[in-house]
Design an enzyme around this catalytic site. Sequence first.
Site, PDB file in Angstrom:
ATOM      1  N   CYS A 147      -2.032  -2.800   7.652  1.00 35.19           N
ATOM      2  CA  CYS A 147      -1.956  -3.691   6.494  1.00 35.19           C
ATOM      3  C   CYS A 147      -0.667  -4.495   6.431  1.00 35.19           C
ATOM      4  CB  CYS A 147      -2.174  -2.890   5.219  1.00 35.19           C
ATOM      5  SG  CYS A 147      -3.835  -2.159   5.148  1.00 35.19           S
ATOM      6  N   LYS A 152      -6.738  -4.942  -3.343  1.00 37.50           N
ATOM      7  CA  LYS A 152      -7.528  -5.502  -2.246  1.00 37.50           C
ATOM      8  C   LYS A 152      -8.567  -4.488  -1.788  1.00 37.50           C
ATOM      9  CE  LYS A 152      -3.983  -4.183   1.174  1.00 37.50           C
ATOM     10  NZ  LYS A 152      -4.735  -3.281   2.057  1.00 37.50           N
ATOM     11  N   ASP A 205       0.789  -1.240   0.000  1.00 37.25           N
ATOM     12  CA  ASP A 205       0.000   0.000   0.000  1.00 37.25           C
ATOM     13  C   ASP A 205       0.815   1.281   0.000  1.00 37.25           C
ATOM     14  OD1 ASP A 205      -1.942  -1.913   0.215  1.00 37.25           O
ATOM     15  OD2 ASP A 205      -2.845  -1.151   2.049  1.00 37.25           O
TER      16      ASP A 205
END
Length: 231
Positions: free
Chosen positions: A171, A123, A15
């Site tokens: 994450c 995702k 991310d």
Amino acid sequence: MSAPTPANSALAIIDLQNDFCPPHGALAVTGGRDIAPAINTLLSLPFALKLATRDFHPPDHISFASQHTGKKPFTDSHTIVSPKNQEEEQTTLLWPDHCVQGTPGCELIPELHTSSLHFIVDKGQDKRVESYSAFGPPFRRPRVGMTELDAKLKEKGIEHVFVCGLAWDFCVQSTAVDAVEHGYSTYVIEELTKGVDQSEDGHEKTKAEMEKSGVKVIGLESPELDAIRKK
């Protein structure tokens, strides 16, 4: 399981997106952009797979405070019930709208050498569930909205997964813990991730939780990474 080598190891960059980085990210992690140069150095190493992940949310995602009347980001939480099993649930903080599909905030930061990536995992596409992990949401009976990551790793014969990126306590942590669950030896590169909670206590709490789950937290000069450098 064998020791890490370039042939059986993957690098997962979590991310590293505009919305998670200063100065203009909707959910910016302090120092998030600063880790890009060292991550690019790792991308030059001969990992068998090099991948990045993105939060890739629809505009009405359940994790957005804007979707819950009277709720505020960073303060209020919401309990998500599995759409396939009412006995499974996940309580999570609510966030400002971020990483919405088709917006600049969703894209990987321009400093990242994306030409070195083999693929990108998107995702968080199912608006009904939260997916901090690159493998998918936390529901297991049955699994809901899982990504293609595990299949791609297994197809390539990956045994070891090296994790870096954002954010340490969300994450990155969830992806690393899930990688262990899926059978991979998993390493989080401590210098190459930043947390939402950057207090010393918060950092150490997350580190202890990861290690308890079987994740190995390593440094850039670790023998595991040296094994990749030495080809």
